[in-house]
Design a protein around this motif. Structure first.
Motif, PDB file in Angstrom:
ATOM      1  N   GLU A 592       0.733  -1.086  -0.071  1.00  0.00           N
ATOM      2  CA  GLU A 592      -0.169   0.166   0.059  1.00  0.00           C
ATOM      3  C   GLU A 592       1.133   1.203  -0.101  1.00  0.00           C
ATOM      4  O   GLU A 592       0.581   2.206  -0.677  1.00  0.00           O
ATOM      5  CB  GLU A 592      -1.004  -0.136   1.374  1.00  0.00           C
ATOM      6  N   THR A 593       1.973   1.228   0.922  1.00  0.00           N
ATOM      7  CA  THR A 593       2.773   2.287   0.788  1.00  0.00           C
ATOM      8  C   THR A 593       3.490   2.457  -0.406  1.00  0.00           C
ATOM      9  O   THR A 593       3.646   3.564  -0.864  1.00  0.00           O
ATOM     10  CB  THR A 593       3.828   2.173   2.016  1.00  0.00           C
ATOM     11  N   ASN A 596       1.068   4.241  -2.875  1.00  0.00           N
ATOM     12  CA  ASN A 596       0.934   5.457  -2.793  1.00  0.00           C
ATOM     13  C   ASN A 596       2.231   6.269  -3.374  1.00  0.00           C
ATOM     14  O   ASN A 596       2.042   7.573  -3.923  1.00  0.00           O
ATOM     15  CB  ASN A 596       0.778   6.134  -1.280  1.00  0.00           C
ATOM     16  N   LEU A 597       3.463   5.718  -2.896  1.00  0.00           N
ATOM     17  CA  LEU A 597       4.624   6.689  -3.487  1.00  0.00           C
ATOM     18  C   LEU A 597       4.886   6.372  -4.900  1.00  0.00           C
ATOM     19  O   LEU A 597       5.321   7.308  -5.415  1.00  0.00           O
ATOM     20  CB  LEU A 597       5.740   5.945  -2.665  1.00  0.00           C
ATOM     21  N   ALA A 599       2.231   6.721  -7.123  1.00  0.00           N
ATOM     22  CA  ALA A 599       1.505   7.821  -7.586  1.00  0.00           C
ATOM     23  C   ALA A 599       2.224   9.037  -7.621  1.00  0.00           C
ATOM     24  O   ALA A 599       1.915  10.100  -8.060  1.00  0.00           O
ATOM     25  CB  ALA A 599       0.293   7.713  -6.862  1.00  0.00           C
ATOM     26  N   GLU A 600       2.932   9.256  -6.128  1.00  0.00           N
ATOM     27  CA  GLU A 600       3.406  10.524  -5.960  1.00  0.00           C
ATOM     28  C   GLU A 600       4.699  10.752  -6.926  1.00  0.00           C
ATOM     29  O   GLU A 600       4.878  11.961  -7.146  1.00  0.00           O
ATOM     30  CB  GLU A 600       3.867  10.529  -4.512  1.00  0.00           C
ATOM     31  N   SER A 620       3.231  -0.112 -10.372  1.00  0.00           N
ATOM     32  CA  SER A 620       1.769  -0.410 -10.116  1.00  0.00           C
ATOM     33  C   SER A 620       1.255  -1.772 -10.288  1.00  0.00           C
ATOM     34  O   SER A 620       0.804  -2.519  -9.549  1.00  0.00           O
ATOM     35  CB  SER A 620       0.964   0.793 -10.727  1.00  0.00           C
TER      36      SER A 620
END
Length: 644
Positions: A592-593, A596-597, A599-600, A620
């Motif tokens: 999950e982390t 998110n990273l 996408a960032e 991804s």
């Protein structure tokens, strides 16, 4: 006797001339002087009592130049063969003796001797043309008179004068009527002092039965001539030695056809050298030529020593040596042209500055191979198959396009001092730090990779701008990989054909990394060793831990995103921080982390103008797939690349 002196003017000490030139003397003394005979008459009376040959000489200007004509008394002669006059030496004016002396003289001979071009007197003309009349030299005229005064004969052939017949013997000459005197050292026994003779100090029989030449030997009279012996000699002795040579049969011999024979011999020697030059090595050719000219020189010397024959050693030897020099120069120029072709060909693979360094320092090019650290670059065109399909009906157009593209891709390599190893279709292999040292080779390779990508983008823009029809122009994209490490580099191949190339694990890894550029969506990927050496000077982004095909150990790979300016920006440092945390979460199984990273990362890349979509999509996809399965206990975050 013969006189190497011209009595061309009345004796100024004759009694009648003294009486005429001195008006202050008494009448009685003048009368007595006028009753006395002149000195010239006394000399003529003396000449009449024996056989005397008077000497004559020639000057280059005089009566003929002023238009005054006079008749020259002919010496009895005959001609055997063609007219000899075109071949004989010609003198424009004859300086004669006083008529009173000429009338009582038994003969007249010319004592003029001409030097060779170097000022040395080697030859004497024995027959010549003077004011249209044939004349013998002083020595031969003395011999003619001494043996009865018969006519002399000039023998000639198509090559010129062949000889002169005097006193029943043939004196062989050169084509112009000259002979080569065999000079010997000056001998005092040849001379009798005129002062001693007048004072009665000479034995009465000293001159009996001899042919006598009367002349001067005083240095101040300037009648000394340079001879081949290296010491000057009085002119009268030159005539005396010529006479000795004739009487003893020791004249040096040189046929009038000798020049033609020597030309043929020279032609044969030079043709032999020309024929052998392409077949012999330079050293063998030089030794063979030296042996040939030495043998000819020895032959010439032996002919002179044993037979008195003059065989010219200089012209054939010099001509042969000059021919060898010409052939050597031609071979040298041919070799230079060949080297230039090689240099120009090599210049297509490396920068001209590098070629210049190799030319100046051949020790820097170690043939046969060596082990050294290299930075190896591989580049390939993505989607080349699809691109080539668009040129299915225009193969020439595809060839032209690829030549232009490879030129664009090659120039940055050459400009940065790299060596192009080979072209493989649409791919390029190059390396740095060989054949010459380049301590900065990882940076040079990275600079070249960035410039290659930029040059291809400009090439695409130019193609778009120059489009002349409605056919779509497909942009060309390339993938570039750089890897640094130990390689074996040198000339490799067969005995008949080889290439200067590099081999080793570093080369193989570089090739595999280039194959991963499309998979990771990166234009440039570099290996860990390269990244470690250029860190801080280029914008690097760690991409993954990859175990390429054929390798057991994983390779940490990096994306080369830009130069030092980009690397120093706050936005890029933020991007590398996000990337580091993302890879840490990914390798720790924190899906999950990591998601998110990712996408960032993509958003931050957009801020920087970097296209990270393919790379972020790749991770991804991996995260979603891995999150749907239980984590392997042996999970180490290494990706196994199954394709090259």
């Amino acid at each position: 006797m013969a006189f190497d002196i011209v009595f061309s003017e009345p004796d100024r000490l004759s009694p009648d001339l003294i009486a005429a030139d001195n008006p202050g003397i008494s009448r009685e003394l003048r009368s007595q002087l006028l009753q006395l005979p002149s000195n010239d008459a006394v000399l003529a009376q003396s000449f009449s009592r024996t056989r005397v040959v008077l000497g004559e000489t020639s000057v280059r200007s005089g009566l003929q130049a002023t238009g005054i004509e006079r008749e020259i008394e002919q010496v009895p002669h005959a001609i055997i063969g063609p007219d000899p006059k075109p071949y004989l030496l010609k003198f424009p004016e004859l300086v004669q003796n006083l008529p009173i002396l000429n009338e009582v003289a038994s003969g007249r001979g010319v004592f003029t001797v001409l030097p060779d071009a170097d000022g040395v007197y080697r030859r004497v003309p024995v027959v010549m043309m003077v004011e249209g009349a044939l004349r013998l030299s002083l020595s031969l005229e003395l011999l003619r008179i001494a043996t009865g005064g018969d006519a002399f004969a000039v023998r000639s052939n198509d090559a010129g004068i062949d000889g002169v017949v005097v006193a029943g013997q043939v004196i062989r000459t050169q084509g112009d009527g000259t002979v080569w005197t065999r000079f010997s050292a000056s001998d005092p026994n040849r001379f009798v002092s005129a002062a001693d003779l007048l004072e009665g100090r000479v034995p009465q029989n000293r001159l009996a039965g001899h042919l006598v030449l009367v002349g001067t030997s005083a240095i101040g009279l300037e009648d000394f001539r340079a001879t081949p012996l290296g010491v000057p000699m009085a002119g009268v002795e030159i005539h005396a030695q010529l006479l000795e040579n004739v009487l003893s049969g020791t004249l040096l011999q040189r046929e009038n056809t000798a020049d033609g024979k020597e030309l043929l011999l020279t032609a044969a020697m030079t043709i032999l050298v020309i024929a052998l030059a392409p077949m012999l090595h330079a050293g063998v050719l030089i030794v063979s030529t030296l042996a040939l000219v030495s043998a000819y020189g020895i032959y010439s010397y032996l002919m002179f020593l044993w037979q008195g024959q003059l065989v010219d050693p200089t012209f054939p030897i010099v001509a042969t040596i000059l021919t060898v020099m010409l052939m050597s120069s031609t071979n040298y120029l041919r070799e230079e042209r060949r080297k230039n072709r090689i240099r120009n060909a090599f210049g297509q693979y490396v920068t001209p500055a590098l070629v210049a360094q190799l030319t100046e320092s051949m020790d820097a090019l170690k043939l046969g191979g060596e082990r050294r650290d290299l930075s190896v670059l591989f580049s390939d065109v993505r989607g080349f198959t699809t691109l080539s399909e668009g040129f299915r009906d225009d193969p020439q157009g595809l060839t032209k396009l690829m030549n232009e593209l490879l030129t664009v891709m090659s120039q940055p390599i050459l400009d940065s001092g790299g060596t192009i190893d080979k072209f493989m279709g649409d791919a390029v292999m190059a390396f740095w730090n060989a054949p010459l040292d380049d301590q900065d080779h990882p940076r040079s390779a990275c600079r070249a990779a960035l410039e290659m990508v930029r040059s291809v983008e400009e090439f695409n823009a130019t193609r778009m701008a120059n489009q002349t029809d409605d056919a779509p122009v497909h942009p060309i994209h390339i993938g570039v990989a750089v890897n640094t490490g130990p390689c074996f580099v040198g000339n490799m191949g067969s005995n008949s054909r080889f290439d200067y190339t590099a081999l080793g694990d570093t080369v193989n890894v570089a090739s595999r990394l280039e194959g991963q550029t499309k998979y990771y969506g990166m234009s440039i990927i570099i290996g860990e060793t390269t990244a470690r050496q250029v860190d801080g000077e280029f914008a690097l982004l760690e991409l993954d831990l990859v175990r390429v095909k054929g390798k057991t150990e994983p390779e940490r790979i990096f994306g080369l995103m830009g130069d030092a300016r980009l690397a120093g920006s706050d936005a890029f440092r933020a991007l590398t921080g996000i990337s580091t945390r993302m890879l840490g979460a990914y390798r720790a199984g924190q899906w999950e982390t990591a998601g998110n990273l990712i996408a960032e990362m993509e958003r931050q890349g957009t801020v920087l103008g970097l296209d990270l979509r393919d790379y972020c999509t790749l991770f991804s996809t991996r995260v979603r797939r891995l999150s749907d399965t239980s984590l392997d206990p042996d999970w180490d975050g290494v990706y196994d690349a199954l394709e090259k």
